[in-house]
Design an enzyme around this catalytic site. Structure first.
Site, mmCIF file in Angstrom:
data_model
loop_
_atom_site.group_PDB
_atom_site.id
_atom_site.type_symbol
_atom_site.label_atom_id
_atom_site.label_comp_id
_atom_site.label_asym_id
_atom_site.label_seq_id
_atom_site.Cartn_x
_atom_site.Cartn_y
_atom_site.Cartn_z
ATOM 1 N N HIS A 123 56.425 66.957 39.901
ATOM 2 C CA HIS A 123 56.999 67.352 38.618
ATOM 3 C C HIS A 123 58.391 66.768 38.398
ATOM 4 C CE1 HIS A 123 56.958 70.082 35.127
ATOM 5 N NE2 HIS A 123 55.679 70.136 35.380
ATOM 6 N N LYS A 125 61.375 64.321 37.249
ATOM 7 C CA LYS A 125 61.690 63.547 36.048
ATOM 8 C C LYS A 125 63.069 62.965 36.288
ATOM 9 C CE LYS A 125 59.192 67.093 33.651
ATOM 10 N NZ LYS A 125 58.997 68.083 34.702
ATOM 11 N N ASP A 130 70.776 51.656 40.987
ATOM 12 C CA ASP A 130 71.805 50.932 41.751
ATOM 13 C C ASP A 130 72.702 51.802 42.635
ATOM 14 O OD1 ASP A 130 70.884 48.606 40.576
ATOM 15 O OD2 ASP A 130 72.498 48.480 39.112
#
Length: 177
Positions: A123, A125, A130
């Site tokens: 789940h 997100k 970098d």
């Protein structure tokens, strides 16, 4: 200037400075970071902010996302890959074949994309860029997130926080298929 300190078992201290832009310093154990931006979907264009920040990547952008149906964000990742930036994406297995999924489009464009290997839900997100920048929150990379749902994202800069998210990405990536 508003300063709030909260001490819990995780030793979280938050200092907020309110100016024209919102800047927050967060200490989680020994991992400081600065909140550069907060975005709420529907009243704001969170996808445009993500694309702008992805465009700043010079070495890599690693994405772990539950739902990915945004053509706009897929375009941004494909552009990065074509510029020579290392792009890796993990998508939740249950979301790979939904209508509008960007999984095959990314794969066909040569983006290194995998399906999550967790037997339950992946789940996450977030994207880490970098070793310096993390974009995270409830915001799915979908048109529903942008146009219909109430979702949020937070942009955090700082090497220590970025390295924590990169380690989590690498763990998820190593289990993905």
């Amino acid at each position: 200037i508003k300063t709030t300190s909260i001490t819990t078992t995780n030793q979280i201290t938050t200092t907020t400075t309110i100016h024209e832009t919102h800047t927050t310093t967060i200490l989680i154990g020994e991992a400081p970071g600065i909140v550069n931006n907060v975005c709420f979907s529907r009243p704001e264009r969170c996808d445009a902010l993500i694309a702008e920040l992805l465009g700043s990547a010079k070495h890599y952008a690693y994405v772990a996302v539950y739902s990915f149906t945004s053509d706009f964000l897929a375009d941004a990742l494909i552009e990065l890959k074509n510029r020579g930036v290392d792009v890796k994406v993990v998508i939740e297995e249950q979301q790979v074949n939904v209508k509008g999924s960007e999984y095959m489009r990314l794969k066909n464009a040569g983006v290194d994309v995998k399906i999550d290997g967790n037997s339950d839900l992946m789940h996450h997100k977030f994207v880490v860029i970098d070793d310096q920048l993390v974009i995270t929150g409830s915001y799915n990379w979908s048109m529903a997130a942008e146009d219909r749902n109430d979702e949020n994202l937070v942009v955090i800069s700082g090497e220590e926080v970025a390295m924590l998210f990169r380690a989590e990405f690498e763990r998820v990536w190593s289990e993905a298929k």
